[in-house]
Design a protein around this motif. Structure first.
Motif, PDB file in Angstrom:
ATOM      1  N   ASN A 234     -60.211  -7.521  62.774  1.00 50.27           N
ATOM      2  CA  ASN A 234     -59.224  -7.117  63.779  1.00 50.27           C
ATOM      3  C   ASN A 234     -58.267  -8.209  64.240  1.00 50.27           C
ATOM      4  N   GLU A 235     -58.542  -9.479  63.974  1.00 51.59           N
ATOM      5  CA  GLU A 235     -57.794 -10.537  64.642  1.00 51.59           C
ATOM      6  C   GLU A 235     -56.948 -11.407  63.715  1.00 51.59           C
ATOM      7  N   GLN A 236     -56.730 -10.988  62.488  1.00 53.58           N
ATOM      8  CA  GLN A 236     -55.893 -11.775  61.582  1.00 53.58           C
ATOM      9  C   GLN A 236     -54.429 -11.723  62.037  1.00 53.58           C
ATOM     10  N   MET A 237     -53.785 -12.892  62.038  1.00 52.86           N
ATOM     11  CA  MET A 237     -52.379 -12.989  62.423  1.00 52.86           C
ATOM     12  C   MET A 237     -51.636 -13.850  61.411  1.00 52.86           C
ATOM     13  N   TRP A 238     -50.436 -13.402  61.016  1.00 56.14           N
ATOM     14  CA  TRP A 238     -49.635 -14.164  60.075  1.00 56.14           C
ATOM     15  C   TRP A 238     -48.182 -13.730  60.151  1.00 56.14           C
ATOM     16  N   GLU A 239     -47.331 -14.518  59.537  1.00 62.46           N
ATOM     17  CA  GLU A 239     -45.919 -14.182  59.347  1.00 62.46           C
ATOM     18  C   GLU A 239     -45.624 -14.189  57.856  1.00 62.46           C
ATOM     19  N   SER A 240     -44.974 -13.140  57.358  1.00 62.24           N
ATOM     20  CA  SER A 240     -44.495 -13.106  55.974  1.00 62.24           C
ATOM     21  C   SER A 240     -42.988 -13.306  55.978  1.00 62.24           C
ATOM     22  N   TYR A 241     -42.516 -14.194  55.110  1.00 64.62           N
ATOM     23  CA  TYR A 241     -41.092 -14.532  55.080  1.00 64.62           C
ATOM     24  C   TYR A 241     -40.573 -14.440  53.651  1.00 64.62           C
ATOM     25  N   MET A 242     -39.729 -13.448  53.391  1.00 62.31           N
ATOM     26  CA  MET A 242     -39.082 -13.260  52.091  1.00 62.31           C
ATOM     27  C   MET A 242     -40.090 -13.167  50.945  1.00 62.31           C
ATOM     28  N   THR A 243     -41.179 -12.457  51.175  1.00 65.95           N
ATOM     29  CA  THR A 243     -42.218 -12.347  50.143  1.00 65.95           C
ATOM     30  C   THR A 243     -42.052 -11.126  49.243  1.00 65.95           C
ATOM     31  N   GLU A 244     -41.204 -10.171  49.636  1.00 62.02           N
ATOM     32  CA  GLU A 244     -41.162  -8.890  48.935  1.00 62.02           C
ATOM     33  C   GLU A 244     -40.812  -9.034  47.457  1.00 62.02           C
ATOM     34  N   ASP A 245     -39.884  -9.922  47.110  1.00 61.73           N
ATOM     35  CA  ASP A 245     -39.460 -10.082  45.718  1.00 61.73           C
ATOM     36  C   ASP A 245     -39.735 -11.482  45.200  1.00 61.73           C
ATOM     37  N   TYR A 283     -58.787 -19.206  61.509  1.00 63.71           N
ATOM     38  CA  TYR A 283     -59.954 -18.333  61.498  1.00 63.71           C
ATOM     39  C   TYR A 283     -59.720 -17.275  62.556  1.00 63.71           C
ATOM     40  N   PRO A 284     -59.722 -15.978  62.191  1.00 57.43           N
ATOM     41  CA  PRO A 284     -59.946 -15.503  60.826  1.00 57.43           C
ATOM     42  C   PRO A 284     -58.741 -15.784  59.931  1.00 57.43           C
ATOM     43  N   TYR A 285     -59.010 -16.176  58.683  1.00 53.40           N
ATOM     44  CA  TYR A 285     -57.907 -16.438  57.764  1.00 53.40           C
ATOM     45  C   TYR A 285     -57.249 -15.115  57.394  1.00 53.40           C
ATOM     46  N   PRO A 286     -55.916 -15.070  57.350  1.00 49.82           N
ATOM     47  CA  PRO A 286     -55.221 -13.785  57.157  1.00 49.82           C
ATOM     48  C   PRO A 286     -55.207 -13.317  55.707  1.00 49.82           C
ATOM     49  N   VAL A 287     -56.361 -12.945  55.193  1.00 49.65           N
ATOM     50  CA  VAL A 287     -56.454 -12.492  53.801  1.00 49.65           C
ATOM     51  C   VAL A 287     -55.671 -11.199  53.576  1.00 49.65           C
ATOM     52  N   LYS A 288     -55.455 -10.426  54.632  1.00 55.80           N
ATOM     53  CA  LYS A 288     -54.682  -9.182  54.480  1.00 55.80           C
ATOM     54  C   LYS A 288     -53.249  -9.462  54.042  1.00 55.80           C
ATOM     55  N   ALA A 289     -52.739 -10.635  54.373  1.00 54.76           N
ATOM     56  CA  ALA A 289     -51.375 -10.993  53.980  1.00 54.76           C
ATOM     57  C   ALA A 289     -51.233 -11.125  52.474  1.00 54.76           C
ATOM     58  N   PHE A 290     -52.349 -11.324  51.774  1.00 58.17           N
ATOM     59  CA  PHE A 290     -52.332 -11.524  50.322  1.00 58.17           C
ATOM     60  C   PHE A 290     -52.685 -10.249  49.561  1.00 58.17           C
ATOM     61  N   ALA A 291     -52.867  -9.145  50.265  1.00 59.74           N
ATOM     62  CA  ALA A 291     -53.376  -7.929  49.625  1.00 59.74           C
ATOM     63  C   ALA A 291     -52.395  -7.340  48.622  1.00 59.74           C
ATOM     64  N   LYS A 292     -51.123  -7.276  48.982  1.00 62.23           N
ATOM     65  CA  LYS A 292     -50.112  -6.667  48.118  1.00 62.23           C
ATOM     66  C   LYS A 292     -49.165  -7.746  47.634  1.00 62.23           C
ATOM     67  N   LEU A 293     -49.158  -7.995  46.326  1.00 58.23           N
ATOM     68  CA  LEU A 293     -48.366  -9.065  45.757  1.00 58.23           C
ATOM     69  C   LEU A 293     -47.176  -8.511  44.991  1.00 58.23           C
ATOM     70  N   VAL A 315     -56.729 -20.455  50.526  1.00 56.10           N
ATOM     71  CA  VAL A 315     -55.697 -19.756  49.761  1.00 56.10           C
ATOM     72  C   VAL A 315     -56.296 -19.224  48.462  1.00 56.10           C
ATOM     73  N   ARG A 316     -57.088 -20.050  47.788  1.00 57.40           N
ATOM     74  CA  ARG A 316     -57.722 -19.606  46.535  1.00 57.40           C
ATOM     75  C   ARG A 316     -58.656 -18.422  46.781  1.00 57.40           C
ATOM     76  N   LEU A 317     -59.407 -18.457  47.878  1.00 54.18           N
ATOM     77  CA  LEU A 317     -60.299 -17.343  48.185  1.00 54.18           C
ATOM     78  C   LEU A 317     -59.509 -16.067  48.465  1.00 54.18           C
ATOM     79  N   ALA A 318     -58.397 -16.208  49.178  1.00 52.53           N
ATOM     80  CA  ALA A 318     -57.583 -15.042  49.503  1.00 52.53           C
ATOM     81  C   ALA A 318     -56.923 -14.456  48.256  1.00 52.53           C
ATOM     82  N   VAL A 319     -56.488 -15.315  47.354  1.00 47.41           N
ATOM     83  CA  VAL A 319     -55.845 -14.859  46.116  1.00 47.41           C
ATOM     84  C   VAL A 319     -56.863 -14.270  45.149  1.00 47.41           C
TER      85      VAL A 319
END
Length: 355
Positions: A234-245, A283-293, A315-319
């Motif tokens: 429930n507590e993962q927080m992150w910012e995604s910047y220009m990751t879509e393409d 912590y918690p590391y935002p692994v959800k940010a790496f779900a859709k590549l 990062v390696r664990l999330a990927v």
């Protein structure tokens, strides 16, 4: 109204405005302004300030004040943060909320007083023994540090667990325009678990729940598992910047992410499709940010101000093996835009070795 404040001062004022009324700690560069600010500001709001004789005694006083339900604050850096690890372990064991600040300086041992991000392993992976995590928040600006203070207190109380605000000395020392939150009061007697004095009530003891509260070892284990599972969900927080393409995604936090964002903007103008994931919670590391590549993604680059690269493991664990991961550890240096873009080009051209 915006005002200009140094990072350490702003975090201190944000803690006061979030209801903090107890501080104990010891001065050490580059966090000494927190000690100085709290020494006079707590007196103005009827709180208590103790410059302890050591970091160990300081964290022990925080343990006691937190047990009374107070919003407490402690801060340190480098070798001082090393010394409070045992106290953190006891606070975790007693399931008490508190907020701690690590203003990071570079190097092992005494190290240097220059900014860095080299406490990652200690803060995120924990420096005391046993099964536990601290909630860890990594702001990238003075304003974000201010905003995260109240949030960190709320989450520490929700999960009855210490929270750490983790930022490098650059953010602690820089001055930026900020908006401070409104002052709010905190009721230390609102918690059923807090010590309220005798007053006719049965005496309360605050001690290690590992041994005393749970009827079986299994129930203690289940308590830990359920708590940290909930935090990670429930507590993962992150910012995604220009990751879509993006063809290459940078992973960076804190002050380094600001340099990376500038470099990404320049790289985009040069035709390189680069994006960034900025963890706000370590912590918690935002692994959800790496779900859709992105379909055309060629890899990730972990960028960090440490000698070895510490976050790269997460990062390696999330990927999870889906794409190559590269380690760009800069030591105590923040690379300029040209250096950063040169490394990006080298990765995209297949000249760098993944980890």
């Amino acid at each position: 109204m915006r005002i200009l404040m140094k990072g350490n001062d702003a975090v201190s004022e944000a803690a006061i405005r979030a209801g903090c009324r107890f501080f104990s700690g010891y001065p050490i560069t580059p966090q000494s302004e927190i000690v100085e600010y709290m020494s006079w500001r707590l007196d103005e709001v009827g709180g208590s300030f103790v410059q302890s004789e050591s970091e160990l005694s300081g964290i022990s006083m925080i343990y006691g004040a937190a047990a009374c339900g107070l919003r407490t604050l402690g801060s340190s850096s480098g070798p001082g943060f090393d010394l409070i690890q045992e106290g953190i372990g006891y606070i975790v064991s007693a399931e008490l909320p508190t907020l701690l600040v690590d203003v990071v300086r570079y190097g092992n041992g005494l190290g240097e007083i220059v900014p860095a991000q080299s406490d990652y392993w200690q803060v995120v992976k924990n420096g005391a023994h046993g099964d536990y995590h601290c909630l860890v928040f990594a702001p990238a600006s003075v304003q974000e540090a201010v905003d995260l203070v109240s949030h960190a207190y709320d989450k520490a109380e929700q999960y009855k667990n210490p929270a750490i605000l983790y930022y490098d000395g650059a953010i602690g020392q820089m001055m930026e325009p900020i908006i401070l939150p409104e002052m709010k009061e905190h009721d230390p007697d609102q918690f059923a678990w807090s010590i309220k004095g005798r007053g006719g009530e049965p005496q309360k003891q605050v001690t290690s729940k590992c041994y005393y509260e749970f009827t079986t070892p299994e129930s203690y284990v289940e308590n830990l598992r359920s708590k940290y599972t909930a935090i990670e969900k429930n507590e993962q927080m992150w910012e995604s910047y220009m990751t879509e393409d993006a063809e290459l995604i940078i992973v960076a936090y804190g002050i380094m992410s600001r340099t990376c964002k500038e470099a990404i903007n320049v790289a985009r103008k040069q035709g390189y499709k680069v994006g960034m994931i900025r963890p706000i919670t370590l912590y918690p590391y935002p692994v959800k940010a790496f779900a859709k590549l992105p379909e055309n993604l060629k890899g990730f680059v972990s960028v960090e101000m440490s000698a070895l690269g510490q976050m790269v493991e997460d990062v390696r664990l999330a990927v999870n093996g889906r794409k190559p991961v590269y380690n760009y550890a800069t030591g105590k240096m923040i690379p300029d835009t040209e250096e950063f873009i040169s490394y990006v080009k080298s990765v995209l051209e297949g000249k760098e070795k993944s980890v």
